[in-house]
Each structure stands twice: as C-alpha cells, then as structure tokens.
Design a protein around this motif. Sequence first.
Motif, PDB file in Angstrom:
ATOM      1  N   ARG A 158       5.823  83.672  16.497  1.00 10.13           N
ATOM      2  CA  ARG A 158       6.189  84.665  17.508  1.00 10.13           C
ATOM      3  C   ARG A 158       7.264  84.113  18.442  1.00 10.13           C
ATOM      4  N   PHE A 190      -0.621  79.075  14.153  1.00 10.82           N
ATOM      5  CA  PHE A 190       0.186  79.883  15.069  1.00 10.82           C
ATOM      6  C   PHE A 190       1.269  79.018  15.697  1.00 10.82           C
ATOM      7  N   HIS A 241       1.464  82.190  11.680  1.00  8.07           N
ATOM      8  CA  HIS A 241       1.950  83.374  12.387  1.00  8.07           C
ATOM      9  C   HIS A 241       2.960  82.890  13.424  1.00  8.07           C
ATOM     10  N   ASN A 288       7.058  86.858  12.781  1.00  7.83           N
ATOM     11  CA  ASN A 288       6.011  87.865  12.636  1.00  7.83           C
ATOM     12  C   ASN A 288       5.858  88.764  13.858  1.00  7.83           C
ATOM     13  N   GLU A 289       6.168  88.203  15.023  1.00 13.40           N
ATOM     14  CA  GLU A 289       5.892  88.939  16.253  1.00 13.40           C
ATOM     15  C   GLU A 289       6.932  88.585  17.311  1.00 13.40           C
ATOM     16  N   SER A 297      -3.090  91.090  19.097  1.00 15.65           N
ATOM     17  CA  SER A 297      -2.351  90.081  18.342  1.00 15.65           C
ATOM     18  C   SER A 297      -3.294  88.952  17.927  1.00 15.65           C
TER      19      SER A 297
END
Length: 452
Positions: A173, A141, A171, A195-196, A79
Amino acid sequence: MRHVAASDIACAPAGVYRAYLQHFVDARKDFGQVQRSFGVPIATDILEARRVQALRKRVLALGARSRNDGKSIVWGQLSPACARCRTGVKSVSEFISLACSRSCWFCFNSNQHDFKQYRKERKDWKTELSAYSQQMDGLDFVALTGGEPLLFPDETLEFFRTAQTENPRAHARLYTSGDGLTPALLAQLAQAGLNEIRFSVKLDDSVDAQEQTLNLIEEATKVIPSVMVEMPVIPGTHDQMIALLQHLEACGAFGINLLELCFPLHNAAAYKKRGFKLKADPYAVLYDYGYAGALPVAGSEELALRLMEEEITRGTKLGLHYCSLENKNTAQLYDQNGGGSRAIPLYTFSHRSFFYETLRCFGPDAVILADALDTAGCNHAYDEENSMVQFAPEDLAAVKAVASSMTLFLASAVIERDESGAARFREVDIQVLEDSDCDSLSRALTMPLEEG
C-alpha cells in the motif's frame, strides 16, 4: 475498570503498598500537568464521554463491528492491512524521505526519529526492507509512507517492484496526498504490484484543489484494487465530511479510515485558533507509547462515530473504519511484550490489551482471598507482613464469589530494554476493577489475536 484514585490508597495498609498506589496516582497527576504545559486547553465537557458511549452503542446496534477491545469500529469492508495493524506481525512501513509538499497544521512527522536528517536525506529503505524480509521470514504487508513518497516517483516505483520481488504474496500500500500523481503513474504503480492506495484529503484546501484530489481518487479506482481515504476527523467539519463520504461511495472507493485527530505536541496556536481542546483522559493505561501521534483532541471521536451512524443509517456501501489513537499503540505493545511468549508467574498476557496483567488485593481482604485461592488450588503470592495477595487474572473466576465484594486492582506491565539491551519487567499502571470486569478479563484469555 477505572483509574486508581487518591481515595483508593487507604485500601492498602501504611507502608510499601500504600506508596506503590500513590506512585500511580501521582503519575496521572503529573501527566495532566504535562498536558496543560502545551498551552492547548483540556476538555471539561463531562457529558462528551457519555455521548460517545451512546454513539458507540447505536453504531454497533446498526451492525458495525467492535475490534481491538473497542479501539477500532468497523462498518463493511476493512483493509487487511488495518486488520493486521492490531499486532503488526510481519508488517512493515517504510519511507524514502520525510520531505513533503505540504505543511499541514496537524502533522506529527516532526516527532519521528531522525526527522531533521530525513527531511534532507533519503533513507536506505532497500537494505532495511530486505533485512526485515529475512528477519520475519517474509512479509505479509508492506507500506510506503512519508513525507510525500511521490516527490520521488521513480524510487516509489522501485520500492513496490522490490517489495513484490522479495515478498510476492505481500499486500502493498501507498500513502499520498496525491501531489505529483497522474493517470500514467497510477498505471505504473498498478504494474509494480500496488494493492492499495490511501489518499489524504485536505479539507483546508481550496475547492479546486479538493476537486483535483477527488478526480485522482476516481482515476485510481480504475487501476488500483483498493482505493481509500485516510484522514483525521476534524471537529466542526460534519457537512464537508458527509459530502466526501458520499462522493467516495459514488466513485467506487473501497473505504475510509476516520482517524482520531491528534495534537502533535507543537503548533499549539493552530489548535487554540480553531477552538480545539485535548481529551482530559486519553489513555486507558498510561505509558510512554512510541507512536508519533501524541495527544487526542476532544470531539474528534464523537464526530467520527456520528458520521458512521448517519452513513450506515443512509445505507452506505463504503467501508467505514474509526481508528482511535489507542488503536495505533497496540502493535508496539504486542511486539515489545513478545506476543506473550514469556511465562511470567502470576502475570497473564492479555489478548485484550497486550500488557502482562496481574491482580492485587490489599488489607484485611487479602488474607481471606489468599485462603480462597488456596482452597481453589490457584497459584498466588501472599505478603502477610504488608497485607497483600497477588494472583493471575485467569484465576479470578475461581474465587469470584469471595472476591466480588472486595476492592481488586489490575496492574499492567511491560518488558523494556535498558541502554545495554538487557530486559527488565516493569509495572506501568494500575486500575480498579468494577463489577463487569471479571467477564472481560475472562474474554481476554481467549480473544483472537488478529481479529479481536
């Protein structure tokens, strides 16, 4: 490198530097007493370290990658959030609340600041997230953790919509046990910019409950770009973990983060009941790390690496990442030490450890080494009265021929803030250099910060 021991103290003449070395020997001894005070036994298997070292070599020989000075071992895809975790630059984790639908025996959330408050109250994450975004000129992030975020599904969706609006390239998550998750909510999370997603699989759950979580993981792979599991590796769960890894591969998951199991400084009875022991020597550099995980459990790293070896040999396509407790600490050091932005004479910011480091030599060798440093044109400090020479690690190569037969000490230092906010610079640990360390110190000067 090895820890300074009582037998090393005689390297320094009686006086200030002998007391200096004694301080660090005493600190290790005191730490051991603190470990024992929790009531969980300390591991005494002296062969475990050798087995772990052998496993590391075999896993790397199979094609896995060593990251963050060996604190992280990766096979296959990783990741991007985990890659950034090394420094934590422009990366933020938030929570809505620390309330949770579970009560896991290994949970360390109670070590977090204001835990009791946020078990009952919700955090003003929106104001904080906006402040971070502005302070860091945009985030790369963003993560939402807990507690269990999905106890608040509407606010969870709002979080990711807000994060995407303020940081459109970030990103994003989510960490969850899966409690409260549905296919409809998964679709909404995908639309909100997730995204995750990282699931925590509980091996203590009933077979039916585990199957429900695995079904949710499979559903998530249909709509979320990256679906992962992140969980501690519990000694004694080899067969269960192998079955889980192979199931994740079959359903198309991105990968798994195999975390080193930790003892959270409470719930000792649960650890003793399971026969667990604490690692006797958990930190390369002894320091007051802020990560709430606390103390690593013996046997967890060994099992994680064994799982990686077996699955890589089998030919898995699943991304495998062993993440040690020490791997969790480096972002704190990078931030605390300003990413090496300060020029401190005779100290070098290590790209390997993120400590400021300096070398010292004591006794009769000090004057010989000082002369060699003079001849090489290297900056140094020589304390003639107390027989000590100090110099930056980057200059070791210039005097390697002379220094190779001497006992050298590497001191690690940090920048700290006192109650008034004023900065202070403090050495926190010291180690003895061994034969192979000259090369590793040289590599630390050029090691990439993000991908090291």
